[in-house]
Scaffold this motif. Structure first.
Motif, PDB file in Angstrom:
ATOM      1  N   LEU A 147       0.827  -1.202   0.000  1.00 41.01           N
ATOM      2  CA  LEU A 147       0.000   0.000   0.000  1.00 41.01           C
ATOM      3  C   LEU A 147       0.864   1.255   0.000  1.00 41.01           C
ATOM      4  O   LEU A 147       0.553   2.244  -0.667  1.00 41.01           O
TER       5      LEU A 147
ATOM      6  N   ASN B  46       0.131   3.670  -2.982  1.00 41.95           N
ATOM      7  CA  ASN B  46      -0.691   4.816  -2.564  1.00 41.95           C
ATOM      8  C   ASN B  46       0.126   6.068  -2.305  1.00 41.95           C
ATOM      9  O   ASN B  46      -0.235   7.157  -2.730  1.00 41.95           O
TER      10      ASN B  46
ATOM     11  N   SER C 223      -4.321  -1.168  -3.881  1.00 44.04           N
ATOM     12  CA  SER C 223      -3.527   0.027  -4.130  1.00 44.04           C
ATOM     13  C   SER C 223      -3.536   0.426  -5.596  1.00 44.04           C
ATOM     14  O   SER C 223      -3.545   1.612  -5.936  1.00 44.04           O
TER      15      SER C 223
END
Length: 475
Positions: free
Chosen positions: A13, A17, A146
């Motif tokens: 992530l 992200n 993600s």
């Protein structure tokens, strides 16, 4: 508890992200510099409204989905089908609410145009994006979760970069920006279809206690967006522009510790469903340690020298936002503590207590933004955000057993290291600020790792596991 798996998911992530969040932040900051405070104030209001109405497509539903899907008897295809249907209904409702609010609240045709081109595509896109993100989080495939965010982030950042490169009007930029959400929504549904049917059965358990989660979800997404919306009513669009720019950096920074929370969420719900409160509290404390460690670390550069960042990124014209940036950076620290406390209550079936605290926080936020924003403008808005987070911290702590010991165990070394690092920076020379900002940030990280052996051992174990995996692949 499989902490290594959680850290692995968090790393996926983080890589996706956070990278795209940084790109989006850079593009937004450059846009602010390009169009000026007043125009950026208009854009900020549109983004704030889009975020609020977009979250109406979820409004806590993802929490009940996660609660149900982590049960041993869960049928994922049935739950995801039910989840999609309810989100579509919520999306229609969000569109109606948005239309009524925009019609009644704004008279400026230009402002309304920008808002419309961003708000409605966001609602459509987030309706379907949320399905994909929650689905892959439930399966603990954080890389795919993600990826959906990355697709949307790259699309919105590209809209802003292209707008500046080709000198588009803000209206055209808004159209392209909004379209990025629709594209990401289509991508999300296509990705889910590869793993599960989305039209199979109905599971009404998804609606159990939904109202409590809905109220809480609405408040969660409203709180970060209240500043621009309320300040526009009690101050000026220029003040909104300065505030939104100062707020943008902490808002992006918070996504970094927020990634950690996302990785912990399924496992915490699993322990909560099994009534395994010993492991639940232990895992919650690790979450608190990691989130506060990262939250403080990424805030330090903007607390010790906010003027350097504002002037470097935006120019002298935006220097007024420096003090607000320093104050709002403390918000990241408070949020990185509050989020694990809130998760602690939610994943133990005490969502109503979290909702009560959030409701009080919402009242405090609205009141402080109106009063402080009206009287002190930009700085009033900054202090309002901090006051809101302090209210939430006190509220959550009241409902957690032995909360003081829980907090001290999780954050004491991080707070001590932050205090020492902040004082140290005051004695460093003002020349070459970026060098000393990096140095004091590294000092903070090293100090925490020396003091807190649990964080050190977890990170060491994760690094060793990655090395072993790399070695096995190469051989």
């Amino acid at each position: 508890m499989n902490i290594m798996k959680i850290i692995k998911n968090a790393s996926y992530l983080f890589a996706g992200n956070i990278g795209v969040r940084l790109i989006t932040a850079i593009s937004t900051i450059l846009l602010a510099r390009y169009i000026g405070p007043k125009e950026y104030g208009v854009f900020s209001i549109a983004i704030a409204l889009a975020t609020i109405t977009g979250y109406f497509t979820d409004a806590g539903l993802s929490n009940t989905f996660m609660r149900e899907v982590t049960k041993k008897s869960a049928v994922l295809s049935e739950l995801i089908s039910s989840y999609l249907r309810v989100r579509i209904v919520f999306g229609v409702f969000a569109s109606i609410v948005a239309y009524i609010f925009i019609t009644l609240s704004y008279d400026d045709p230009y402002l309304v145009t920008i808002v419309n081109w961003i708000v409605y595509p966001t609602i459509i896109g987030m309706t379907f994006m949320g399905v994909g993100i929650s689905f892959f989080q439930a399966k603990e495939k954080m890389g795919l979760s993600s990826l959906i965010t990355v697709v949307q982030g790259i699309g919105s950042a590209s809209a802003l970069f292209l707008g500046m490169a080709f000198d588009w009007s803000l209206t055209i930029v808004s159209k392209v920006y909004g379209s990025s959400f629709i594209v990401a929504g289509i991508f999300a549904i296509c990705l889910v279809l590869k793993y599960s049917p989305i039209h199979k059965g109905w599971n009404k358990s998804l609606l159990n206690q939904l109202f409590v989660f809905t109220v809480n979800g609405i408040i969660i997404m409203m709180l970060p967006q209240l500043g621009p919306i309320i300040l526009e009513k009690v101050s000026t669009l220029t003040a909104v522009g300065y505030f939104s720019t100062a707020y943008k950096i902490p808002a992006v920074l918070y996504q970094i510790p927020g990634v950690i929370a996302t990785a912990f969420y399924p496992r915490l719900f699993s322990y909560g469903n099994e009534l395994d409160y010993v492991n639940h509290r232990g895992l919650s404390n690790i979450e608190l340690k990691l989130m506060s460690f990262i939250g403080i670390g990424i805030s330090i550069p903007f607390i010790v020298n906010p003027e350097f960042w504002i002037v470097t990124l935006l120019g002298e014209e935006w220097k007024r936002a420096s003090d607000a940036l320093a104050i709002l950076s403390f918000m990241v620290i408070l949020q990185s503590i509050n989020y694990p406390l809130a998760d602690y209550l939610t994943t133990r079936g005490q969502q109503s207590k979290r909702t009560l605290v959030m409701t009080i926080g919402l009242v405090v936020s609205i009141t402080s933004y109106v009063l402080l924003g009206k009287n002190f403008g930009l700085m009033g808005g900054a202090f309002s955000a901090i006051l809101t987070e302090i209210t939430l911290l006190l509220g959550y702590s009241l409902f957690i057993k032995n909360s003081l010991s829980f907090l001290l165990k999780g954050i004491k070394y991080n707070i001590i290291s932050f205090g020492v690092s902040f004082v140290l920076y005051q004695f460093l020379p003002s020349s070459y600020p970026i060098v000393f900002i990096i140095a004091v940030s590294l000092f903070y990280g090293l100090m925490v790792l020396l003091l807190d052996r649990e964080i050190f051992n977890n990170l060491k174990g994760f690094i060793n596991s990655k090395r072993k995996a790399s070695s096995s692949i190469s051989t």
